[in-house]
Write a protein that holds these residues in place. Structure first.
Motif, PDB file in Angstrom:
ATOM      1  N   ILE A  29       0.845  -1.193   0.000  1.00  0.00           N
ATOM      2  CA  ILE A  29       0.000   0.000   0.000  1.00  0.00           C
ATOM      3  C   ILE A  29       0.880   1.242   0.000  1.00  0.00           C
ATOM      4  N   ASP A  30       0.598   2.182  -0.896  1.00  0.00           N
ATOM      5  CA  ASP A  30       1.335   3.452  -0.892  1.00  0.00           C
ATOM      6  C   ASP A  30       0.455   4.529  -1.517  1.00  0.00           C
ATOM      7  N   HIS A  31       0.580   5.752  -0.981  1.00  0.00           N
ATOM      8  CA  HIS A  31      -0.242   6.858  -1.495  1.00  0.00           C
ATOM      9  C   HIS A  31       0.419   7.589  -2.655  1.00  0.00           C
ATOM     10  N   LEU A  41       7.239  -6.548  -8.676  1.00  0.00           N
ATOM     11  CA  LEU A  41       6.761  -7.665  -7.849  1.00  0.00           C
ATOM     12  C   LEU A  41       5.381  -8.073  -8.374  1.00  0.00           C
ATOM     13  N   PRO A  42       5.329  -8.757  -9.503  1.00  0.00           N
ATOM     14  CA  PRO A  42       4.038  -9.077 -10.120  1.00  0.00           C
ATOM     15  C   PRO A  42       3.168 -10.021  -9.297  1.00  0.00           C
ATOM     16  N   ASP A  43       3.764 -10.749  -8.366  1.00  0.00           N
ATOM     17  CA  ASP A  43       2.988 -11.691  -7.557  1.00  0.00           C
ATOM     18  C   ASP A  43       2.330 -11.032  -6.353  1.00  0.00           C
ATOM     19  N   ALA A  44       2.658  -9.770  -6.106  1.00  0.00           N
ATOM     20  CA  ALA A  44       2.063  -9.048  -4.977  1.00  0.00           C
ATOM     21  C   ALA A  44       0.813  -8.300  -5.425  1.00  0.00           C
ATOM     22  N   GLU A  45      -0.057  -8.004  -4.462  1.00  0.00           N
ATOM     23  CA  GLU A  45      -1.186  -7.103  -4.708  1.00  0.00           C
ATOM     24  C   GLU A  45      -0.705  -5.682  -4.439  1.00  0.00           C
ATOM     25  N   TRP A  46      -1.214  -4.727  -5.201  1.00  0.00           N
ATOM     26  CA  TRP A  46      -0.814  -3.331  -5.032  1.00  0.00           C
ATOM     27  C   TRP A  46      -2.055  -2.461  -4.847  1.00  0.00           C
ATOM     28  N   LEU A  47      -1.954  -1.485  -3.974  1.00  0.00           N
ATOM     29  CA  LEU A  47      -3.072  -0.576  -3.742  1.00  0.00           C
ATOM     30  C   LEU A  47      -2.555   0.848  -3.599  1.00  0.00           C
ATOM     31  N   LEU A  48      -3.046   1.736  -4.446  1.00  0.00           N
ATOM     32  CA  LEU A  48      -2.717   3.155  -4.350  1.00  0.00           C
ATOM     33  C   LEU A  48      -3.694   3.787  -3.361  1.00  0.00           C
ATOM     34  N   ALA A  49      -3.213   4.022  -2.159  1.00  0.00           N
ATOM     35  CA  ALA A  49      -4.088   4.543  -1.100  1.00  0.00           C
ATOM     36  C   ALA A  49      -3.226   5.032   0.059  1.00  0.00           C
ATOM     37  N   ASP A  50      -3.861   5.779   0.951  1.00  0.00           N
ATOM     38  CA  ASP A  50      -3.199   6.283   2.156  1.00  0.00           C
ATOM     39  C   ASP A  50      -3.496   5.316   3.303  1.00  0.00           C
ATOM     40  N   ALA A  51      -2.463   4.619   3.793  1.00  0.00           N
ATOM     41  CA  ALA A  51      -2.652   3.616   4.841  1.00  0.00           C
ATOM     42  C   ALA A  51      -3.006   4.231   6.188  1.00  0.00           C
ATOM     43  N   CYS A  52      -2.971   5.558   6.273  1.00  0.00           N
ATOM     44  CA  CYS A  52      -3.387   6.228   7.511  1.00  0.00           C
ATOM     45  C   CYS A  52      -4.890   6.517   7.528  1.00  0.00           C
ATOM     46  N   GLU A  53      -5.561   6.203   6.432  1.00  0.00           N
ATOM     47  CA  GLU A  53      -6.997   6.439   6.327  1.00  0.00           C
ATOM     48  C   GLU A  53      -7.767   5.150   6.584  1.00  0.00           C
ATOM     49  N   GLU A  59     -10.720  -0.824   2.329  1.00  0.00           N
ATOM     50  CA  GLU A  59     -10.621  -1.211   0.927  1.00  0.00           C
ATOM     51  C   GLU A  59      -9.564  -2.291   0.735  1.00  0.00           C
ATOM     52  N   ALA A  60      -8.496  -2.207   1.513  1.00  0.00           N
ATOM     53  CA  ALA A  60      -7.408  -3.174   1.405  1.00  0.00           C
ATOM     54  C   ALA A  60      -7.778  -4.533   1.992  1.00  0.00           C
ATOM     55  N   GLY A  61      -8.862  -4.560   2.773  1.00  0.00           N
ATOM     56  CA  GLY A  61      -9.231  -5.807   3.444  1.00  0.00           C
ATOM     57  C   GLY A  61      -8.204  -6.222   4.470  1.00  0.00           C
ATOM     58  N   ILE A  62      -7.710  -5.228   5.207  1.00  0.00           N
ATOM     59  CA  ILE A  62      -6.627  -5.501   6.143  1.00  0.00           C
ATOM     60  C   ILE A  62      -7.070  -6.404   7.297  1.00  0.00           C
ATOM     61  N   LYS A  76       5.316   9.059  12.037  1.00  0.00           N
ATOM     62  CA  LYS A  76       3.911   9.350  12.375  1.00  0.00           C
ATOM     63  C   LYS A  76       2.990   8.426  11.599  1.00  0.00           C
ATOM     64  N   ALA A  77       3.270   8.264  10.313  1.00  0.00           N
ATOM     65  CA  ALA A  77       2.435   7.395   9.488  1.00  0.00           C
ATOM     66  C   ALA A  77       2.513   5.945   9.951  1.00  0.00           C
ATOM     67  N   ASN A  78       3.688   5.515  10.346  1.00  0.00           N
ATOM     68  CA  ASN A  78       3.841   4.133  10.815  1.00  0.00           C
ATOM     69  C   ASN A  78       3.071   3.892  12.103  1.00  0.00           C
ATOM     70  N   LEU A  79       3.060   4.881  12.978  1.00  0.00           N
ATOM     71  CA  LEU A  79       2.314   4.736  14.232  1.00  0.00           C
ATOM     72  C   LEU A  79       0.810   4.709  13.984  1.00  0.00           C
ATOM     73  N   VAL A  80       0.321   5.611  13.145  1.00  0.00           N
ATOM     74  CA  VAL A  80      -1.121   5.668  12.864  1.00  0.00           C
ATOM     75  C   VAL A  80      -1.581   4.381  12.176  1.00  0.00           C
ATOM     76  N   THR A  81      -0.806   3.915  11.210  1.00  0.00           N
ATOM     77  CA  THR A  81      -1.162   2.684  10.497  1.00  0.00           C
ATOM     78  C   THR A  81      -1.220   1.501  11.452  1.00  0.00           C
TER      79      THR A  81
END
Length: 233
Positions: A29-31, A41-53, A59-62, A76-81
């Motif tokens: 996940i990255d914004h 990394l074609p075998d990974a799933e990718w999501l364009l999004a803000d992981a702090c939201e 949406e990511a199904g975390i 800060k982002a790592n703590l919020v996520t």
């Protein structure tokens, strides 16, 4: 195991590549659109999004992830996520990257962090481990079990040199888990003997560290425990 990684920079992609190689399902996940490099990394799933939201994590199904890794370059982002993953979605295990040592004190259970990874601390511990022959060096702390991973490079004049491993009586709940000899790791063998220069890795409660250091150190010399705890698992 399904793992989400917030932050698709060099660190995040490197972690993802290693985990994919080990057979795990990975969601990156990255914004920043520039960080979305699905062809790498074609075998990974990718999501364009803000992981702090909250909505992005939904949406990511975390909530279906076994582990959530916060690996951005922003503490800060790592703590919020981590906090959202743990408290809102009940992710069983969270791992957060610490970019600045001054922020380490924040990376704890109050912020939903199970494992805090601080590169400066880890490097300091490895330096201690490399130069401290005869000293017991604390490498990792396992938070839930209140146990530590400790290391000692066995000095030439230790009374344990030449001793049969099966005959060693370790203090308390101390467990010898691995021996590194000639650059290669090996499992301890009951009939094997300890050699000078062996790097011994133990799991032990902190209360037994001094006794273990005393046992392994040369006779007549006090055992020394290097008080370094770079990571908490």
């Amino acid at each position: 195991m399904r793992v989400s990684i917030a932050g698709a920079g060099n660190v995040g992609r490197s972690i993802a590549a290693e985990l994919l190689e080990n057979g795990h399902e990975i969601l990156l996940i990255d914004h920043d659109p520039r960080a979305i490099k699905a062809d790498t990394l074609p075998d990974a799933e990718w999501l364009l999004a803000d992981a702090c939201e909250l909505s992005s994590l939904e949406e990511a199904g975390i909530d279906s992830c076994d582990v959530a890794i916060a690996a951005t370059g922003d503490d800060k982002a790592n703590l919020v996520t981590s906090l959202l993953a743990k408290t809102e979605f009940g992710v069983p295990r969270t791992v957060a990257r610490v970019n600045h040592p001054k922020n380490e004190w924040l990376f704890n259970a109050d912020w939903g962090v199970d494992i805090a990874v601080s590169t400066p601390r880890l490097m300091s511990a490895l330096v201690e481990e490399a130069v401290s022959v005869g000293d017991l060096v604390r490498l990792l702390t396992f938070r839930e079990g209140e146990a530590n991973l400790v290391e000692m490079t066995l000095p030439q004049d230790s009374p344990c040199v030449g001793q049969r491993i099966g005959d060693m009586e370790w203090p308390g709940d101390v467990v010898l888990v691995a021996i590194i000899r000639d650059g290669h790791s090996r499992a301890p063998e009951v009939d094997g003997a300890l050699e000078a220069g062996d790097e011994l890795l133990f799991i032990t409660a902190q209360s037994y560290e001094d006794e273990l250091a005393e046992l392994l150190s040369p006779r007549g010399e006090p055992g020394r425990v290097v008080q370094r705890t770079p990571e908490t698992l």
